[in-house]
Scaffold this motif. Structure first.
Motif, short mmCIF file in Angstrom:
data_model
loop_
_atom_site.label_atom_id
_atom_site.label_comp_id
_atom_site.label_asym_id
_atom_site.label_seq_id
_atom_site.Cartn_x
_atom_site.Cartn_y
_atom_site.Cartn_z
N ASP A 102 -110.80 -18.77 -74.27
CA ASP A 102 -112.05 -18.02 -74.11
C ASP A 102 -113.01 -18.76 -73.18
OD1 ASP A 102 -113.92 -15.87 -74.85
OD2 ASP A 102 -115.00 -17.44 -75.91
N LEU A 103 -113.09 -20.08 -73.32
CA LEU A 103 -113.96 -20.88 -72.46
C LEU A 103 -113.50 -20.79 -71.01
CD1 LEU A 103 -116.32 -22.89 -72.20
CD2 LEU A 103 -114.69 -24.73 -72.71
N THR A 104 -112.19 -20.87 -70.80
CA THR A 104 -111.63 -20.74 -69.46
C THR A 104 -111.95 -19.37 -68.86
OG1 THR A 104 -109.82 -22.25 -69.96
CG2 THR A 104 -109.49 -20.77 -68.11
N ASP A 105 -111.87 -18.36 -69.70
CA ASP A 105 -112.16 -16.99 -69.22
C ASP A 105 -113.62 -16.87 -68.78
OD1 ASP A 105 -111.27 -14.20 -68.89
OD2 ASP A 105 -112.74 -13.79 -70.46
N THR A 210 -115.47 -32.62 -60.62
CA THR A 210 -116.38 -32.99 -61.70
C THR A 210 -115.76 -32.63 -63.04
OG1 THR A 210 -118.35 -32.67 -60.34
CG2 THR A 210 -118.67 -32.60 -62.71
N GLY A 211 -115.95 -33.51 -64.03
CA GLY A 211 -115.47 -33.25 -65.38
C GLY A 211 -116.60 -33.39 -66.38
N ILE A 212 -116.59 -32.56 -67.40
CA ILE A 212 -117.54 -32.64 -68.51
C ILE A 212 -116.72 -32.60 -69.80
CG2 ILE A 212 -119.57 -31.64 -69.62
CD1 ILE A 212 -120.19 -30.21 -67.01
N GLY A 213 -117.00 -33.51 -70.72
CA GLY A 213 -116.21 -33.57 -71.95
C GLY A 213 -117.06 -33.71 -73.19
N ALA A 231 -113.67 -29.00 -62.61
CA ALA A 231 -113.82 -28.05 -61.52
C ALA A 231 -114.04 -28.80 -60.21
CB ALA A 231 -114.99 -27.10 -61.78
N VAL A 232 -113.75 -28.12 -59.12
CA VAL A 232 -113.92 -28.72 -57.79
C VAL A 232 -115.26 -28.29 -57.20
CG1 VAL A 232 -111.44 -28.83 -57.37
CG2 VAL A 232 -112.71 -26.77 -56.71
N GLY A 233 -115.71 -29.05 -56.20
CA GLY A 233 -116.94 -28.73 -55.52
C GLY A 233 -118.16 -28.88 -56.41
N ASP A 234 -119.11 -27.96 -56.30
CA ASP A 234 -120.38 -28.04 -57.03
C ASP A 234 -120.42 -27.13 -58.26
OD1 ASP A 234 -121.37 -29.83 -55.16
OD2 ASP A 234 -122.14 -28.22 -53.86
N ARG A 235 -119.26 -26.66 -58.70
CA ARG A 235 -119.24 -25.66 -59.77
C ARG A 235 -119.75 -26.19 -61.12
NH1 ARG A 235 -117.01 -21.03 -59.32
NH2 ARG A 235 -116.03 -20.96 -61.39
N LEU A 236 -119.69 -27.50 -61.33
CA LEU A 236 -120.18 -28.07 -62.58
C LEU A 236 -121.41 -28.94 -62.35
CD1 LEU A 236 -116.89 -28.97 -64.48
CD2 LEU A 236 -118.32 -26.94 -64.71
N GLY A 241 -123.79 -26.24 -63.94
CA GLY A 241 -123.27 -27.33 -64.74
C GLY A 241 -123.92 -27.38 -66.11
N GLY A 242 -125.24 -27.11 -66.16
CA GLY A 242 -125.94 -27.08 -67.43
C GLY A 242 -125.44 -25.97 -68.34
N LYS A 243 -125.21 -24.79 -67.75
CA LYS A 243 -124.68 -23.67 -68.53
C LYS A 243 -123.26 -23.96 -69.01
CE LYS A 243 -127.46 -20.11 -66.22
NZ LYS A 243 -127.45 -18.89 -65.36
N ALA A 244 -122.45 -24.58 -68.14
CA ALA A 244 -121.08 -24.92 -68.52
C ALA A 244 -121.08 -25.93 -69.67
CB ALA A 244 -120.33 -25.48 -67.32
N THR A 245 -121.98 -26.91 -69.62
CA THR A 245 -122.07 -27.90 -70.69
C THR A 245 -122.44 -27.24 -72.01
OG1 THR A 245 -122.76 -29.62 -69.12
CG2 THR A 245 -123.21 -30.01 -71.45
N ALA A 246 -123.38 -26.31 -71.97
CA ALA A 246 -123.79 -25.61 -73.19
C ALA A 246 -122.61 -24.82 -73.78
CB ALA A 246 -124.96 -24.67 -72.89
N LEU A 247 -121.84 -24.17 -72.92
CA LEU A 247 -120.68 -23.43 -73.39
C LEU A 247 -119.62 -24.36 -73.96
CD1 LEU A 247 -120.24 -20.76 -70.56
CD2 LEU A 247 -120.81 -20.32 -72.96
N LEU A 248 -119.43 -25.51 -73.33
CA LEU A 248 -118.46 -26.50 -73.81
C LEU A 248 -118.86 -26.99 -75.20
CD1 LEU A 248 -116.03 -28.45 -73.19
CD2 LEU A 248 -117.76 -30.08 -72.42
N LEU A 249 -120.12 -27.35 -75.39
CA LEU A 249 -120.57 -27.85 -76.68
C LEU A 249 -120.50 -26.77 -77.76
CD1 LEU A 249 -123.62 -30.02 -75.54
CD2 LEU A 249 -121.33 -30.79 -76.19
N GLU A 250 -120.77 -25.53 -77.36
CA GLU A 250 -120.64 -24.42 -78.31
C GLU A 250 -119.18 -24.26 -78.74
OE1 GLU A 250 -120.85 -19.58 -78.13
OE2 GLU A 250 -122.31 -20.70 -76.95
N THR A 251 -118.27 -24.39 -77.77
CA THR A 251 -116.84 -24.29 -78.07
C THR A 251 -116.42 -25.44 -78.97
OG1 THR A 251 -116.41 -23.20 -75.95
CG2 THR A 251 -114.53 -24.22 -77.05
#
Length: 272
Positions: A102-105, A210-213, A231-236, A241-251
């Motif tokens: 779901d996170l990947t989607d 870039t990686g976020i864990g 992700a590659v480039g500036d996507r994170l 990147g802030g929105k992706a981090t929030a989704l990661l922590l929610e997951t």
């Protein structure tokens, strides 16, 4: 009487056998609990099918490998435990898989699930997104020294001081392969990660990636796994990147809730 030449020939033969066995075990491990077919293992390792079959037969006899009804070979539970892998690894993967999918989607980028194995982090699942350029530097079965990579750093950062010091000493030579991952820098990043609650590594392991864990804890608060996005480039970076981090922590929170709602604990016991 055994001559020195005989002994040297025996040593070379023994070393060759050990090398083939280790290569084969690594290939088997990459199949996870699903296992792998003999033909695939032979092709990947470069071994003759008969040779691979003979070695696998010995490994089955020694209970290091199991052969399923589908004729797939996988590491035995005892072997996983001896390698520092939790017996609950299949349960963990099963619980995490739909959440990571779901996170990947949502992000369209790579998501990963990793666990600790000795002084390494081991990737046990990966989901590839739809974005045309994907960060594919880490595959299932691939290892990295603890602290090297967003998921790996998540497994390292929340260990106690003494254990982190022991790990840095043990993997100092391996870290030399990663120019930005010296022991002092890893420790700085670990402190930063603990302060913010997640790991953030732009252009760290691979330039332009870039990686976020985030660490995943069991019901006792022990870190048993890590989930990460890459992700590659500036996507994170920046706002995304802030929105992706929030989704990661929610997951991560959803995964911990699923794990705590089952009999699974960090004891190596499978839920039934």
């Amino acid at each position: 009487m055994v001559t020195q030449a005989d002994a040297e020939n025996e040593d070379r033969s023994g070393a060759s056998s050990i090398r083939r066995t280790v290569i084969l075990l690594r290939a088997v491990a990459q199949g996870g609990d699903r296992g792998r077919r003999l033909s695939d293992l032979a092709r990947e390792t470069g071994l003759h099918k008969a040779t691979a079959s003979r070695i696998l037969g010995h490994l089955v006899e020694e209970q290091a490998v199991v052969r399923g009804a589908d004729k797939h070979f996988a590491l035995s539970r005892d072997m996983q435990h001896a390698m520092g892998l939790p017996h609950s690894i299949s349960h963990l993967r099963a619980q995490a898989r739909p959440l990571l999918a779901d996170l990947t989607d949502q992000l369209e980028d790579v998501t990963l699930l990793s666990v600790r194995s000795g002084y390494d982090s081991l990737c046990i699942d990966r989901h590839v997104g739809r974005w045309p350029l994907q960060a594919l530097s880490l595959d299932v079965g691939r290892r990295r020294p603890l602290g090297v990579g967003a998921g790996s750093l998540s497994l390292y950062s929340w260990l106690d001081d003494a254990e982190r010091a022991q790990i840095r000493s043990a993997i100092a030579e391996e870290m030399s392969a990663f120019p930005k991952a010296g022991p002092e820098r890893i420790e700085e990043l670990a402190a930063q990660s603990r302060a913010q609650g997640f790991t953030y590594l732009p252009d760290f392991v691979v330039p332009g990636m870039t990686g976020i864990g985030a660490p995943v804890r069991d019901r006792n608060g022990a870190v048993i796994a890590a989930i990460s996005i890459a992700a590659v480039g500036d996507r994170l970076k920046g706002e995304r990147g802030g929105k992706a981090t929030a989704l990661l922590l929610e997951t991560r929170d959803r995964l911990e809730a699923r794990l705590k709602g089952t009999p699974l604990a960090a004891t190596g016991e499978e839920s039934t």
